[in-house]
Motif scaffolding. Structure first.
Motif, short mmCIF file in Angstrom:
data_model
loop_
_atom_site.label_atom_id
_atom_site.label_comp_id
_atom_site.label_asym_id
_atom_site.label_seq_id
_atom_site.Cartn_x
_atom_site.Cartn_y
_atom_site.Cartn_z
N ARG A 80 -1.28 11.10 3.38
CA ARG A 80 -2.03 9.86 3.20
C ARG A 80 -1.12 8.74 3.66
O ARG A 80 -1.74 7.47 4.02
N LEU A 81 0.23 8.78 3.49
CA LEU A 81 1.06 7.79 3.71
C LEU A 81 1.07 7.36 5.38
O LEU A 81 1.47 6.33 5.69
N GLY A 82 0.79 8.27 6.05
CA GLY A 82 0.87 7.96 7.56
C GLY A 82 2.21 8.08 8.25
O GLY A 82 2.55 7.28 8.79
N ALA A 83 2.91 9.20 7.61
CA ALA A 83 4.10 9.19 8.25
C ALA A 83 4.39 10.08 9.80
O ALA A 83 4.58 10.84 9.59
N ALA A 84 3.82 9.20 10.56
CA ALA A 84 3.72 9.91 11.99
C ALA A 84 5.28 9.35 12.58
O ALA A 84 5.60 8.24 12.57
N HIS A 105 0.84 -1.22 0.03
CA HIS A 105 0.01 -0.05 -0.08
C HIS A 105 0.75 1.21 -0.03
O HIS A 105 0.50 2.29 -0.83
N VAL A 106 1.89 1.12 0.86
CA VAL A 106 2.73 2.57 0.86
C VAL A 106 3.52 2.69 -0.46
O VAL A 106 3.63 3.67 -0.88
N THR A 107 3.97 1.30 -0.86
CA THR A 107 4.59 1.57 -2.27
C THR A 107 3.81 2.30 -3.22
O THR A 107 4.36 3.03 -3.99
N GLU A 108 2.37 1.75 -3.30
CA GLU A 108 1.67 2.26 -4.34
C GLU A 108 1.50 3.96 -4.00
O GLU A 108 1.61 4.77 -4.95
N GLY A 109 1.42 4.38 -2.59
CA GLY A 109 1.11 5.67 -2.35
C GLY A 109 2.62 6.57 -2.70
O GLY A 109 2.57 7.73 -2.85
N LEU A 110 3.59 5.89 -2.75
CA LEU A 110 5.08 6.69 -2.96
C LEU A 110 4.87 6.92 -4.38
O LEU A 110 5.52 7.92 -5.02
N VAL A 111 4.44 5.92 -5.22
CA VAL A 111 4.29 6.32 -6.76
C VAL A 111 3.58 7.60 -6.90
O VAL A 111 4.00 8.48 -7.75
N ASP A 112 2.48 7.65 -6.15
CA ASP A 112 1.75 8.83 -6.16
C ASP A 112 2.46 10.11 -5.78
O ASP A 112 2.53 11.34 -6.52
N LEU A 113 3.15 10.10 -4.71
CA LEU A 113 3.88 11.03 -4.20
C LEU A 113 5.05 11.66 -5.15
O LEU A 113 4.81 12.73 -5.34
#
Lengths: 385, 349
Positions: free
Chosen positions: B153-157, B113-121
């Motif tokens: 959205r990646l939840g980088a807390a 999921h995060v890998t896909e989000g990073l593509v968006d980023l």
């Protein structure tokens, strides 16, 4: 009587300070144990212990069902906090149930809790408009008030008191944690009651004994409780201009209060418990007509029904923008009728000289609910039924 | 507790609140659980019981069978003798431990999921870079929000992305020079410039660096693995961050989009919960309460999204609306907090 600052006042200014009242000096029992269940909320008549928190919340529950759940949650937490005991061990299912501030076992018997409801709760949100306690209304702005809206009013007041600071802080954290989705803190102020110096009634931060005479015994029934066992609660957050006050001569200070600073005695007496003889001093040669105690409680048959049960404590919280200390009084009083009692006293105090040395900035009017009668009862049960 | 025995001193099992005193007589640090030996459900836990030390364990016992399980470091589990408690109350449902094995599937899904989000980023930071280079402030502001939300959205807390998080999404905290400090980079540096009328040509380098850092993050994330501890922690830390930094507007450097960020953080939290859900379903009875508060918070945040696409700045919320959102997120964090405790990976053998 000093009138040297009367030019500052213009026509009429109000004051928010304590009203001295009553003919009986004895106060409610100083017993440490504070039962949670009873006809009335026991924190009302309790003489303020060393530490208090006065907090106001706004209720954000979505509907009446959630409001009822909220009142039950506050009741459950208050019942536990006042009774004490070991918090539930939650094992691996959650963070600890308790903050641990009071150690592994919460001590019993010291915390008292008073819950009140503000007029703003009785709007159209929960369908409670018709249930509004008859005498409840938003806090009046008096002529001398410099009210900060962020520190005024609120849907619910929570007054916590105990011997120790950690106990009241623990209580506030616990209740807030259990109710975050139902209510949010609007304002809060920590208060303290001083030790007797050297004896008798504790002093306020102007150096005067404050709260010497209060209704007691059977007087409480006719002055404090409403027919359903509740009471109207007035909270006034009052800054004292202590630097200014300390530059005032002792005689002028004493004339403003109508009492000796050292002993607390009325200016015509010897001991703090002496009853001032206003009738024998009709033009105020001994106790000025404008003095606080004379205005607040003239001790006549006509004014007897305006007496109030005072439960004021001091506050101290830092520094003003001009480098002066922000300290003063959390004036709290309980009564049967806001207008017949507190507001009538306020009106009599309207042009008292003391008004120049204080600045009311916050607070609110609340209806302190009837007591929790037993394990099945909860705050607001009758209202929400 | 020792190398060969576990929980041997328990001789008179009684119901109700009990305090056990656990002493480690072995030669290595150990973890001790009070379990139902038949199901493995844990009723109490003491972690890191040092050699020669004694620690209390408070539990409330209901009817049923119990045993202590000792897990000395570097040694297999030892389950002690069974004790049966009777004459008390019904036992409250306990929680079965989540093991590292249990978390492998969820971690893999989350990593994906995060890998896909990073593509968006990186797609969005590249667009942002080009837009800033083109010199149009207004379109750059729009592109900034899109890119920033894809990061949020990646939840980088709380350092989930290490030092790169500071470069990409850091604030002026800890920077003596404030907004003029050389160490102030990334989204918020660009936000400051875009909303404070800084020369667009000077902002090109900031956008370039942001895009480069985003690509670096994509690269390094692909080479690394999310730690098993992280999923449970993130499930509440993302919204803790929202409460601390967004609802206070502490991270607003001019765009007034904290509530958009908060809304993106909801998506980030949901992503964590979705992968954990199969593990939580049998273990966390209040999971539906979490869902209720997620929905409520989301709806209240969406209510601050104006028809023209802009978001209400926190300071412009009316007092009631602000209290409502503060209350939503505060209650949500309370409801999410147990998940970190439940989803912490535990040894059972």
């Amino acid at each position: 009587v000093s009138t040297r600052r009367s030019f500052l006042r213009g026509a009429v200014v109000g004051a928010g300070l304590a009203a001295t009242a009553g003919t009986v000096a004895a106060s409610a029992a100083e017993d440490d144990s504070v039962p949670f269940h009873g006809t009335h909320q026991s924190g009302i008549t309790r003489v303020p212990p060393a530490q208090s928190i006065v907090a106001s919340f706004d209720i954000i529950a979505d509907n009446k069902t959630e409001l009822t759940d909220l009142m039950k949650a506050i009741t459950d937490r208050a019942r536990f906090l006042t009774a004490g005991g070991a918090p539930a061990p939650l094992g691996i299912t959650a963070p600890p149930a308790d903050s641990g501030v009071l150690g592994p076992v919460v001590p019993n018997g010291d915390l008292s809790v008073v819950v009140g409801l503000g007029a703003s709760l009785f709007d159209d949100r929960y369908g409670l408009a018709k249930q509004k306690p008859a005498k409840l209304k938003p806090m009046t702005m008096f002529p001398n008030d410099a009210l900060d809206p962020a520190q005024c009013h609120g849907d619910l007041s929570l007054t916590l008191a105990a011997k120790d600071t950690d106990t009241v802080l623990h209580g506030l954290r616990d209740i807030a944690r259990a109710t975050r989705g139902g209510m949010q803190l609007r304002w809060k102020l920590n208060g303290f009651a001083s030790q007797p110096r050297p004896e008798g009634t504790p002093r306020n931060l102007m150096g005067f004994k404050d709260g010497i005479s209060n209704p007691a015994g059977p007087e409480i029934d006719r002055l404090v409780w409403t027919p359903d066992g509740g009471s109207y609660q007035v909270i006034r957050l009052i800054r004292m201009l202590v630097e200014f006050w300390d530059r005032v001569s002792l005689a002028e200070q004493e004339n403003m209060f109508g009492r000796r600073r050292d002993s607390g005695a009325p200016l015509d007496g010897v001991n703090e418990t002496d009853v001032p003889r206003f009738a024998e001093d009709p033009i105020g040669t001994a106790i000025p007509l404008t003095s606080h105690i004379r205005r607040a409680n003239p001790r006549t048959p006509d004014t007897d029904s305006s007496r109030i049960l005072r439960r004021a404590v001091n506050y101290d919280r830092g520094v003003d923008v001009n480098g002066n200390l922000d300290m003063g009084l959390i004036f709290i009083c309980y009564q049967q009728d806001l207008e017949r009692q507190f507001e009538t006293v306020q009106q009599r105090l309207a042009d008292e000289p003391l008004a120049d040395y204080i600045s009311p900035f916050g607070g609110g009017y609340f209806f302190a609910l009837p007591g929790i009668t037993g394990p099945e009862d909860h705050y607001g049960r009758a209202l929400l039924a | 507790v020792s190398r060969s025995s576990c929980g041997t001193g328990w001789t008179d099992p009684n119901p109700g609140p009990q305090t056990f005193r656990l002493r480690n007589d072995g030669s290595v640090t150990a973890e001790v659980d009070l379990i139902d030996p038949a199901t493995g459900v844990i009723y109490g836990e003491v972690e890191g019981l040092g050699v020669g030390t004694t620690r209390p364990l408070q539990v409330t016992l209901g009817n049923g069978e119990y045993a202590f399980r000792c897990l000395p470091e570097d040694t297999g589990a030892i389950v002690g003798p069974k004790s049966t408690v009777t004459g008390g109350a019904e036992r409250s449902p306990g929680v079965a431990p989540v093991t590292r094995n249990d978390l492998l599937g969820p971690l893999k899904t989350y990593q994906q999921h995060v890998t896909e989000g990073l593509v968006d980023l990186v797609t969005n930071t590249a667009k942002l870079k080009d837009t800033v280079r083109s010199g149009n402030r207004q379109t750059s502001q729009t592109a900034w929000l899109t890119a920033h939300l894809s990061y949020e959205r990646l939840g980088a807390a709380y350092d989930a992305f290490g030092d790169l998080d500071g470069s990409i999404n850091g604030t002026t905290d800890g920077l003596p020079g404030g907004t003029a400090d050389e160490g102030f980079t990334g989204f918020h540096r660009l936000e400051y410039g875009l909303w404070h009328n800084e020369d667009m040509s000077a902002l090109g380098a900031v956008a370039d660096q942001l895009d480069a850092n985003a690509h670096q993050l994509q690269q390094s994330f692909g080479d690394s693995q999310v730690d098993g501890n992280d999923l449970g922690l993130r499930s509440h830390e993302i919204m803790e961050n929202t409460l601390q930094f967004e609802l206070t507007a502490r991270t607003d450097f001019g765009s007034g989009t904290n509530l958009a960020t908060a809304r993106a953080n909801i998506d980030g939290t949901r992503a964590v919960l979705e992968v954990l859900r199969p593990l939580l379903q049998p273990r966390y009875p209040a999971l539906s309460t979490v869902d209720k508060w997620l929905d409520r918070t989301q709806a209240d945040l969406d209510g601050t999204h104006k028809p023209d696409g802009t978001w209400t700045p926190v300071a412009q919320l009316d007092a009631k609306q602000r209290q409502k959102i503060n209350g939503d997120v505060s209650e949500l964090t309370e409801q999410l907090a147990p998940i970190a405790a439940i989803a912490e990976p535990r040894r059972v053998s």
